[in-house]
Design a protein around this motif. Structure first.
Motif, short mmCIF file in Angstrom:
data_model
loop_
_atom_site.label_atom_id
_atom_site.label_comp_id
_atom_site.label_asym_id
_atom_site.label_seq_id
_atom_site.Cartn_x
_atom_site.Cartn_y
_atom_site.Cartn_z
N GLU A 145 2.33 12.33 -9.55
CA GLU A 145 1.84 13.71 -9.45
C GLU A 145 2.88 14.71 -9.98
N LYS A 146 4.15 14.43 -9.63
CA LYS A 146 5.23 15.35 -10.03
C LYS A 146 5.52 15.31 -11.53
N HIS A 147 5.49 14.11 -12.11
CA HIS A 147 5.98 13.96 -13.49
C HIS A 147 4.93 13.41 -14.44
N GLN A 148 3.68 13.72 -14.19
CA GLN A 148 2.60 13.19 -15.05
C GLN A 148 2.91 13.35 -16.53
N GLY A 149 2.66 12.29 -17.27
CA GLY A 149 2.88 12.36 -18.72
C GLY A 149 4.22 11.78 -19.12
N PHE B 212 0.84 -1.20 0.00
CA PHE B 212 0.00 0.00 0.00
C PHE B 212 0.88 1.25 0.00
N GLU B 213 1.98 1.19 0.75
CA GLU B 213 2.90 2.33 0.77
C GLU B 213 3.50 2.54 -0.62
N ASP B 214 3.75 1.43 -1.35
CA ASP B 214 4.20 1.55 -2.75
C ASP B 214 3.27 2.48 -3.52
N VAL B 215 1.98 2.23 -3.37
CA VAL B 215 0.99 3.01 -4.13
C VAL B 215 1.05 4.49 -3.73
N VAL B 216 1.23 4.74 -2.43
CA VAL B 216 1.33 6.13 -1.96
C VAL B 216 2.56 6.82 -2.54
N VAL B 217 3.70 6.13 -2.48
CA VAL B 217 4.95 6.70 -2.99
C VAL B 217 4.86 6.89 -4.51
N PHE B 218 4.33 5.89 -5.18
CA PHE B 218 4.18 5.96 -6.64
C PHE B 218 3.28 7.12 -7.03
N ASP B 219 2.18 7.27 -6.29
CA ASP B 219 1.22 8.33 -6.60
C ASP B 219 1.85 9.72 -6.47
N ALA B 220 2.69 9.90 -5.47
CA ALA B 220 3.32 11.22 -5.27
C ALA B 220 4.29 11.53 -6.41
N ILE B 221 4.98 10.51 -6.89
CA ILE B 221 5.94 10.73 -7.98
C ILE B 221 5.20 10.92 -9.30
#
Lengths: 466, 466
Positions: free
Chosen positions: A335-339, A324-333
């Motif tokens: 957010e930064k580099h979408q696309g 679950f923490e993977d998903v949180v960390v992945f989501d934050a990154i």
């Protein structure tokens, strides 16, 4: 905020379902494919990790998708380890001296169903069950599945493929067999396996033993543990060597011998197990393995997440929490580099790898701690001191267990570094008789802090030169 | 003393040839199969580890088969590391303060040819080249080979099959794919690769730089090393990151850029490399990987040995030495339990595993030591102190390097345990200013011993509780 990319997620287990929901919330088109039937409709997988220890890193993942409150009604708090000795004596070793720090027993099926229900509500999520991944074409982001319903192979094309397909990941296998980049990989098995058993609820529908703890019968090389379920039963797990010792999985071949073993080692548990002999020969022996690999992504098109990237042994109760923490960390990154998927994937794997390595190693340490050290006097003295520190100086001391389990904003790697130094400091201070009876708790904590600092200093000096 | 068992050995490299010779000396019927042509007749494998560092554990292997004296004429002693800085300054850091402790540069081909020649003299050894193993049937001890001479598959039956088939072992792959037992396995690659280059001999046939040392150009993240050959040339190896840093294998794509890199980082080496640009683009980039696995045997019928069981990175110069030590350890256990192969194999793998794990880890440490620490002041001060101890108190102090390389009766795991504690002790004493100018060497050694003891004590106390 609808996005054009099609995200294909392999595996609708806990991690895949959470990720699908989150990606859908972000506006992506999500296809979630699962090899098994829908666990909300079919009872599957009896005899394998029915319940889980759910704690703060997992809760953070549920918070991300707005399900923090919904999940709580599925939780049974466990305040500490209830240690059972051979004579049937018990004592509770609290997980923390801070009141709000406890873990929860939760049903794997309930948690997964909650996530699937929420994902299914999203218009941009499609879920297909009975679709078993066979292989992934990494360079073209297409994956071949066997559709169990129609008994035929079918190829799915994604813009991005994320493998949340667990310890036996097919995406990971495709990376392993792909010869165009160097793929570091390890699978390491313990000499012990596990078997799931149970304490049924009493005739009155009550718990057969205290429900507010994780029960442990530590016996040196082997152990039994028990976690409570909502229906009043306990899921009981025997961790036992395959081949070593007087009793082992290889030689527990008759009902009589199984009962004899429990009678000898776990008599008070045996008294709660009317179905031991049946369950023992019905349920499979599970293997206990750690999987690590790197990289987790290829060609900016595929990514491994959760157990597919880092399966751990269950002894820290952190496998699902780490996913679950993977998903949180992945989501934050993301957010930064979408696309820029290539950047998202490489930054994610680089940032996250050291922490999943750490929890894998901590989980192995905890195997020895649970089956062996929890029964030792010096270890018990250490835990007593730590709980006292946490009670009396709650802002000054966090044990390794607390850092790993309850301090969700501290990375696993840092929890390991600091936690191990503290453990080494306390154990050496006790063993060397440096903690005296006339010391106040304040003085002892200061001693521990000073010794911990010295250990961290010495390690830091050599880190760059050894 | 002829024995009836047929021993099939896969791989006639260094380890397989030594093992074949030894097993033949013991009276077994030995079939030695090699996928490549006979290296005594065909020049093969240019650009890949032409020479090796040969030291005491390797010599012990040669002693076992009676070739200790024969091998010596192939050796070029290297007394220490010759460190080259960017300005072209050099200084020699001795491998030991004891005179007889040095390593040797040896040609892989010469050493392998010597072993093949001796094995071939035995009436009970058959050697087949151009036979490439495809798969092994573990339960029946039969192996399928492709015979390159006759372009056909052929199955060989042994009583025992031993895989000495190197880092890419086919026997190991058969164990990995076999699903009837748990096989722990890891392959871990460095972010760096290597490329072999050379300093040719001078026009007069002399060495272009001092032949009595292993030359190192440490540059932090990357490095060049050079080992002397009997013909007056040096084999030079560039260890360079694939992707990181200003210059890396991914972006060294033109002759001009290669020369520019060497001019900038290794100007004095460049002056000795007339063929740099040609060699750089002719020779492949090799990967640097560590392979570990367990078990090494199956069904009491097959066994992995040497690199097949434990491939290591080359930075301790111990890969071949460890493989030869495998043969020595295996031979001693075979002596004890002749006839009971199951017992021989399981006792061997259990006894040996911790030591090959240790040398794998030590070799990784040494990568950082060579490319980085050898250029640091505190590390150089440590080495100076250690050499002084070894000169003045030769029976009292053995550095980690000496324990690993020259103390062939101390297991790698013990060399690692003691050597790391000593390193930590010395580095911390220096860094913390605890070694004063007015201390005598005797006093400093006593300080180091005391600090080492304290470190070992603290580690031992927690070992059983963490």
């Amino acid at each position: 905020m609808t996005k054009k990319e099609n995200i294909l997620i392999i595996g609708a287990g806990l991690c895949g379902s959470l990720l699908a929901l989150r990606m859908a919330q972000r506006g992506y088109q999500v296809q979630l494919l699962e090899k098994r039937p829908d666990l909300r409709k079919v009872n599957i997988g009896a005899g394998r990790s029915i319940n889980l220890a759910f704690s703060d890193r997992g809760i953070k993942g549920m918070r991300l998708v707005g399900l923090e409150e919904s999940v709580k009604k599925h939780c049974i708090p466990m305040l500490g380890r209830m240690i059972h000795d051979k004579e049937g004596n018990t004592f509770l070793s609290a997980y923390s001296g801070r009141e709000k720090e406890f873990i929860n027993s939760i049903s794997r099926t309930s948690l997964n169903a909650l996530l699937l229900d929420e994902a299914e509500k999203m218009p941009n999520v499609t879920i297909l069950f009975n679709h078993s991944c066979i292989k992934v074409d990494l360079e073209h982001a297409s994956a071949t599945f066997f559709d169990e319903n129609h008994k035929k192979e079918i190829i799915f094309q994604g813009d991005i493929i994320i493998g949340a397909d667990g310890a036996g990941s097919v995406l990971r296998k495709s990376m392993f067999l792909h010869r165009k980049f160097l793929f570091s990989f390890s699978q390491n098995f313990l000499t012990h396996g596990y078997k799931e058993l149970s304490f049924p609820a009493t005739k009155e529908g009550n718990f057969a033993t205290g429900k507010g703890a994780l029960h442990i019968w530590p016996r040196g090389e082997n152990m039994v543990i028990a976690l409570p379920n909502k229906d009043g039963s306990f899921t009981v797990t025997l961790f036992l060597s395959y081949r070593e010792g007087e009793y082992n999985f290889d030689n527990l071949t008759t009902p009589k011998r199984v009962t004899e073993y429990f009678q000898k080692e776990y008599p008070d548990a045996l008294a709660l197990m009317p179905n031991l002999e049946t369950e023992f020969f019905q349920n499979p022996v599970g293997a206990l393995g750690t999987v690590k690999c790197y990289p987790w992504s290829s060609y900016g098109k595929t990514l491994l997440i959760g157990d597919a990237a880092h399966a751990v042994v269950p002894f820290y109760g952190q496998g699902m929490n780490a996913s679950f923490e993977d998903v949180v960390v992945f989501d934050a990154i993301l957010e930064k580099h979408q696309g820029n998927w290539h950047k998202v994937f490489t930054e994610y794997e680089k940032a996250r790898k050291k922490d999943t390595d750490a929890i894998a190693d901590l989980a192995l340490d905890n195997f020895h701690e649970m089956k062996e050290h929890t029964a030792s006097a010096i270890f018990q003295e250490k835990r007593k001191l730590e709980t006292t520190f946490e009670k009396e100086f709650p802002l000054e001391y966090y044990s390794k267990y607390s850092l790993v389990t309850f301090q969700e904003d501290i990375p696993y790697s840092e929890a390991m570094r600091l936690g191990r130094a503290q453990d080494k400091a306390i154990i050496n201070l006790i063993a060397d008789g440096k903690i005296r009876a006339d010391h106040s708790h304040r003085e002892i904590l200061d001693l521990v802090k000073k010794e911990t600092e010295a250990i961290l200093h010495d390690d830091a000096v050599v880190k760059n030169l050894m």
